[in-house]
Design an enzyme around this catalytic site. Structure first.
Site, PDB file in Angstrom:
ATOM      1  N   GLY A 175       0.811  -1.216   0.000  1.00 44.22           N
ATOM      2  CA  GLY A 175       0.000   0.000   0.000  1.00 44.22           C
ATOM      3  C   GLY A 175       0.840   1.260   0.000  1.00 44.22           C
ATOM      4  O   GLY A 175       0.523   2.241  -0.683  1.00 44.22           O
ATOM      5  N   CYS A 176       1.929   1.237   0.749  1.00 48.71           N
ATOM      6  CA  CYS A 176       2.795   2.414   0.836  1.00 48.71           C
ATOM      7  C   CYS A 176       3.509   2.664  -0.486  1.00 48.71           C
ATOM      8  O   CYS A 176       3.695   3.819  -0.890  1.00 48.71           O
ATOM      9  CB  CYS A 176       3.794   2.245   1.979  1.00 48.71           C
ATOM     10  SG  CYS A 176       2.978   2.094   3.586  1.00 48.71           S
ATOM     11  N   THR A 177       3.882   1.605  -1.168  1.00 52.73           N
ATOM     12  CA  THR A 177       4.525   1.738  -2.467  1.00 52.73           C
ATOM     13  C   THR A 177       3.538   2.284  -3.488  1.00 52.73           C
ATOM     14  O   THR A 177       3.863   3.190  -4.265  1.00 52.73           O
ATOM     15  CB  THR A 177       5.110   0.389  -2.925  1.00 52.73           C
ATOM     16  OG1 THR A 177       6.075  -0.033  -1.961  1.00 52.73           O
ATOM     17  CG2 THR A 177       5.754   0.500  -4.293  1.00 52.73           C
ATOM     18  N   ALA A 219       3.026   6.038  -2.732  1.00 53.05           N
ATOM     19  CA  ALA A 219       4.212   6.823  -3.097  1.00 53.05           C
ATOM     20  C   ALA A 219       4.351   6.934  -4.616  1.00 53.05           C
ATOM     21  O   ALA A 219       4.646   8.022  -5.138  1.00 53.05           O
ATOM     22  CB  ALA A 219       5.465   6.200  -2.486  1.00 53.05           C
TER      23      ALA A 219
END
Length: 178
Positions: free
Chosen positions: A67-69, A72
């Site tokens: 999710g963070c990738t 970003a």
């Protein structure tokens, strides 16, 4: 062991585990809490560096997780749209500078990601979560106007669509103030 701890923490959250919030988030209309943090290159940044311009601050749990990738990379892919309207983007997590450097280099992130290693900034924004195994920043974002006032708080962020939501809201807010 650290990877096992991280994996267990994410499984805990994914399957409905409860977390403990470190404090209340600042209210919309209040001054954005200041920070003094290092970016992925070891350079220091303060909230005051962005005085006079619009700022999207997004908090995220962990470098190089799915999710963070996604989040970003969506900010990366839309960075020219942010620049075109005069807005800056900052990502913040409790990961360290080295982790941020690897993450930024791997995905060619053209914006600042700040290392809040002690969690003090995440705590000031009310997004620090304690899973008993570790502390992370929850996925939440804030829009800060040129005067340093929080004008929008996103508590429920979808990494797939969040960037477009932020851009749309910035364009609307800038139209109202301009």
């Amino acid at each position: 062991m650290k990877n096992l701890t991280i994996a267990l923490a994410f499984l805990f959250l994914a399957f409905g585990g409860t977390t403990v919030q470190a404090g209340d988030s600042p209210e919309v209309g209040s001054a954005a809490p200041g920070f003094h943090l290092q970016d992925q290159n070891g350079d220091w940044h303060d909230l005051g560096d962005y005085q006079g311009s619009w700022l999207a601050i997004y908090f995220y749990p962990k470098d190089d997780t799915p999710g963070c990738t996604t989040e970003a990379c969506n900010f990366r892919d839309n960075i020219y749209a942010f620049k075109a309207i005069g807005a800056s983007v900052i990502g913040i997590s409790v990961d360290d500078v080295d982790s941020h450097k690897e993450f930024s280099d791997k995905y060619k992130l053209p914006f600042v990601i700040l290392a809040d290693e002690d969690g003090s900034t995440a705590k000031a924004y009310g997004v620090l979560r304690d899973w008993k195994l570790m502390q992370i920043a929850s996925r939440q974002s804030f829009l800060v106007n040129p005067e340093g006032v929080i004008v929008k708080h996103y508590e429920d962020v979808d990494p797939e669509t969040h960037t477009q939501d932020v851009l749309n809201d910035l364009e609307g807010l800038m139209g109202e103030s301009g």
